[in-house]
Motif scaffolding. Structure first.
Motif, PDB file in Angstrom:
ATOM      1  N   LEU A  84      36.869  35.555  39.433  1.00  0.00           N
ATOM      2  CA  LEU A  84      36.779  35.472  37.972  1.00  0.00           C
ATOM      3  C   LEU A  84      35.981  34.253  37.499  1.00  0.00           C
ATOM      4  CD1 LEU A  84      37.586  36.388  35.134  1.00  0.00           C
ATOM      5  CD2 LEU A  84      39.772  35.197  35.445  1.00  0.00           C
ATOM      6  N   GLN A  85      36.250  33.085  38.090  1.00  0.00           N
ATOM      7  CA  GLN A  85      35.585  31.856  37.635  1.00  0.00           C
ATOM      8  C   GLN A  85      34.060  31.991  37.713  1.00  0.00           C
ATOM      9  OE1 GLN A  85      36.682  28.870  36.381  1.00  0.00           O
ATOM     10  NE2 GLN A  85      34.692  27.858  36.499  1.00  0.00           N
ATOM     11  N   HIS A  86      33.569  32.394  38.871  1.00  0.00           N
ATOM     12  CA  HIS A  86      32.119  32.448  39.051  1.00  0.00           C
ATOM     13  C   HIS A  86      31.498  33.655  38.339  1.00  0.00           C
ATOM     14  CE1 HIS A  86      32.926  29.192  41.780  1.00  0.00           C
ATOM     15  NE2 HIS A  86      31.618  28.941  41.827  1.00  0.00           N
ATOM     16  N   LYS A  87      32.222  34.755  38.291  1.00  0.00           N
ATOM     17  CA  LYS A  87      31.671  35.925  37.588  1.00  0.00           C
ATOM     18  C   LYS A  87      31.564  35.638  36.087  1.00  0.00           C
ATOM     19  CE  LYS A  87      33.285  39.347  40.962  1.00  0.00           C
ATOM     20  NZ  LYS A  87      32.032  39.712  41.588  1.00  0.00           N
ATOM     21  N   ALA A 141      49.364  33.860  40.009  1.00  0.00           N
ATOM     22  CA  ALA A 141      49.455  34.965  40.975  1.00  0.00           C
ATOM     23  C   ALA A 141      49.032  34.533  42.375  1.00  0.00           C
ATOM     24  CB  ALA A 141      48.563  36.112  40.507  1.00  0.00           C
ATOM     25  N   ALA A 142      48.817  33.244  42.580  1.00  0.00           N
ATOM     26  CA  ALA A 142      48.282  32.791  43.871  1.00  0.00           C
ATOM     27  C   ALA A 142      49.036  31.536  44.341  1.00  0.00           C
ATOM     28  CB  ALA A 142      46.790  32.508  43.734  1.00  0.00           C
ATOM     29  N   GLU A 178      31.817  43.135  30.436  1.00  0.00           N
ATOM     30  CA  GLU A 178      31.077  42.893  31.691  1.00  0.00           C
ATOM     31  C   GLU A 178      32.044  42.518  32.824  1.00  0.00           C
ATOM     32  OE1 GLU A 178      27.310  42.319  32.308  1.00  0.00           O
ATOM     33  OE2 GLU A 178      27.403  43.889  30.792  1.00  0.00           O
ATOM     34  N   ILE A 179      33.018  41.690  32.492  1.00  0.00           N
ATOM     35  CA  ILE A 179      33.961  41.243  33.538  1.00  0.00           C
ATOM     36  C   ILE A 179      34.910  42.381  33.924  1.00  0.00           C
ATOM     37  CG2 ILE A 179      35.841  39.625  34.089  1.00  0.00           C
ATOM     38  CD1 ILE A 179      33.079  38.295  33.990  1.00  0.00           C
ATOM     39  N   ALA A 180      35.432  43.085  32.921  1.00  0.00           N
ATOM     40  CA  ALA A 180      36.369  44.181  33.222  1.00  0.00           C
ATOM     41  C   ALA A 180      35.692  45.229  34.108  1.00  0.00           C
ATOM     42  CB  ALA A 180      36.883  44.806  31.932  1.00  0.00           C
ATOM     43  N   ALA A 181      34.378  45.437  33.883  1.00  0.00           N
ATOM     44  CA  ALA A 181      33.649  46.454  34.653  1.00  0.00           C
ATOM     45  C   ALA A 181      33.543  46.078  36.134  1.00  0.00           C
ATOM     46  CB  ALA A 181      32.257  46.639  34.061  1.00  0.00           C
ATOM     47  N   GLN A 182      33.807  44.805  36.450  1.00  0.00           N
ATOM     48  CA  GLN A 182      33.659  44.373  37.846  1.00  0.00           C
ATOM     49  C   GLN A 182      34.931  44.594  38.657  1.00  0.00           C
ATOM     50  OE1 GLN A 182      31.289  40.914  38.502  1.00  0.00           O
ATOM     51  NE2 GLN A 182      30.614  40.858  36.390  1.00  0.00           N
ATOM     52  N   SER A 183      35.969  45.094  37.982  1.00  0.00           N
ATOM     53  CA  SER A 183      37.222  45.443  38.677  1.00  0.00           C
ATOM     54  C   SER A 183      37.724  44.359  39.619  1.00  0.00           C
ATOM     55  CB  SER A 183      37.047  46.756  39.456  1.00  0.00           C
ATOM     56  OG  SER A 183      36.556  47.750  38.620  1.00  0.00           O
ATOM     57  N   ARG A 221      44.465  38.518  41.096  1.00  0.00           N
ATOM     58  CA  ARG A 221      45.177  39.443  40.213  1.00  0.00           C
ATOM     59  C   ARG A 221      44.143  40.241  39.424  1.00  0.00           C
ATOM     60  NH1 ARG A 221      47.730  35.863  35.305  1.00  0.00           N
ATOM     61  NH2 ARG A 221      48.045  37.943  34.465  1.00  0.00           N
ATOM     62  N   PRO A 222      44.503  41.405  38.960  1.00  0.00           N
ATOM     63  CA  PRO A 222      43.568  42.202  38.157  1.00  0.00           C
ATOM     64  C   PRO A 222      43.245  41.482  36.846  1.00  0.00           C
ATOM     65  CG  PRO A 222      45.470  43.515  38.843  1.00  0.00           C
ATOM     66  CD  PRO A 222      45.784  42.090  39.161  1.00  0.00           C
ATOM     67  N   VAL A 223      42.035  41.700  36.363  1.00  0.00           N
ATOM     68  CA  VAL A 223      41.599  41.061  35.118  1.00  0.00           C
ATOM     69  C   VAL A 223      41.143  42.153  34.151  1.00  0.00           C
ATOM     70  CG1 VAL A 223      40.081  39.340  34.096  1.00  0.00           C
ATOM     71  CG2 VAL A 223      40.702  39.151  36.508  1.00  0.00           C
TER      72      VAL A 223
END
Ligand code: NAD
Length: 382
Positions: A274-277, A307-308, A357-362, A367-369
């Motif tokens: 998530l951070q880098h995307k 979650a980690a 854009e982020i949600a599309a990257q699954s 954890r899911p975003v």
């Protein structure tokens, strides 16, 4: 042999004792006896020569000779980068063919094409990237199309010099890829070159490097090596980046931050969550890369660390804090850099675009975003 230990705690001689993790060979059973557990990971790194020393720039001629450069093109940003480039040309003498000081953050396509043209015109047989991630990024774009070997002389903490990752921006999107051709063959680290790095660039690129480490703790591709390097880099930054802020000419703190930057670059190849995307999508909107990383890092950490637990424990240990996300937020607060996305030109009207854009990257790890999660995160960072 039976090793007595606390049940549920992983023993690891190289790494700190932290709760459950994937990448260790030994786990304690409920009875407190050791049982074997096969680690599962793929560690895939390409060789790179690293020369690190105060004054190492003086050895650039030797390093160019080692790679048989006879027509080296020096690539840099304008201004201070160009001045360093001219110094390198002086040190290279007849091995230098010219200076191309037109690097720009996020490597716009037209800038990459101009660099490629300059390298071909000059009949360059090697590239020397002198400066931060922008100069190294342009050299990588040229190397991707020409296969020319690169010597990197990094002067910020971006860590780009240690990766096979390249990026080119076009319109509102930045395209990144991986190619072993773009990994600099040699890196010459000279901490003396960072003594005049402005506090704002030191802080932003340092936070960018810490982001590489933080994300590598929860990345699916983490290995015992990346975990160890990320812990070590985070520890060195936590101690020495504030010292650099207090005194930019503190040579020891500068050297420790540059070592940490190298280590953070070495773990960047697994840091693609998530951070880098998110930083990547924001970069496509022309936001400054390192500052965007710094601003979102506390928010992404807070979101993901819930979650980690393993990543949380490692980060807590490296930062010496029970609340690592808050420790990162505190670090950011003390640095002379923008604190909110609103300060670096983020258009709140683009929130849905970024969330989509982020949600599309699954993303699923750790954890899911969802798009709603991203909107909440962006609002908090705005
Ligand atoms: P930068 O290279 O854009 O440098 C920031 C500014 O600092 C520039 O104006 C530069 O001229 C100046 N500067 C650099 N070194 C200096 C010095 N020693 N003294 C005085 N001024 C100096 O910033 P950055 O954060 O290093 O790099 C950002 C770029 O790197 C982005 O495009 C980002 O996408 C890329 N990046 C790529 C990777 C990768 O693996 N491909 C990793 C991290 C960052």
């Amino acid at each position: 042999m039976v090793v007595r230990c606390r049940p549920g705690i992983v023993l690891n001689s190289v790494f700190a004792t932290v709760p459950d993790q994937r990448c260790t060979a030994v786990r304690c059973t409920a009875s407190g006896k050791r049982s074997s557990l096969s680690p599962s990971f793929t560690h895939d790194v390409s060789p790179q020569r690293v020369v690190f020393a105060p004054g190492a720039l003086a050895r650039i001629g030797e390093e160019a000779e080692r790679l048989k450069f006879s027509r080296a093109l020096v690539v840099a940003t304008p201004g201070s980068g160009a001045r360093l480039g001219e110094k390198i040309i002086g040190l290279l003498g007849a091995r230098a063919v010219g200076l191309h000081a037109q690097a720009v953050i996020h490597v716009p396509k037209a800038v990459a094409e101009a660099g490629l043209f300059a390298a071909r015109e000059a009949k360059a047989d090697g590239l020397i990237a002198a400066g931060g991630g922008s100069a190294i990024g342009l050299a990588k774009a040229i190397a991707r199309d020409t296969g020319l070997p690169i010597i990197a002389v990094p002067t910020t903490y971006s860590g780009s010099e240690a990766t096979t990752i390249f990026g080119i921006s076009e319109g509102a999107r930045k395209v990144t890829g991986r190619d072993v051709k773009v990994l600099p063959r040699t890196v010459v680290y000279d901490p003396d070159l960072t003594l005049d790095l402005p506090a704002s660039v030191s802080a932003a690129s340092g936070m960018n490097a810490i982001a590489h480490c933080v994300e590598s703790f929860w990345a699916d591709g983490r290995t015992p090596v990346t975990l160890a390097l990320a812990s070590e880099a985070t520890r060195r930054f936590a101690k020495n980046l504030p010292a650099v802020m207090a005194d930019g000419h503190d040579g020891e703190a500068r050297a420790q931050c540059l070592v940490a930057a190298w280590l953070s670059g070495c773990v960047l190849s697994v840091s693609n969550g998530l951070q880098h995307k998110l930083a990547h999508v924001l970069g496509g909107l022309s936001l400054p890369h390192a500052q965007a990383h710094a601003i979102i890092l506390p928010h992404v950490s807070r979101f993901n660390l819930q979650a980690a637990p393993e990543a949380r424990a490692r980060l807590a240990e490296a930062l010496g804090s029970h609340d690592p996300a808050e420790a990162i937020a505190n670090m950011l607060r003390q640095f002379p850099i923008p604190q909110r996305l609103s300060e670096i030109g983020f258009d709140a009207g683009k929130t849905d675009f970024v969330a989509g854009e982020i949600a599309a990257q699954s993303i699923t790890s750790p954890r899911p975003v969802s798009a709603a999660d991203v909107r909440e995160l962006l609002n908090a960072a705005f």
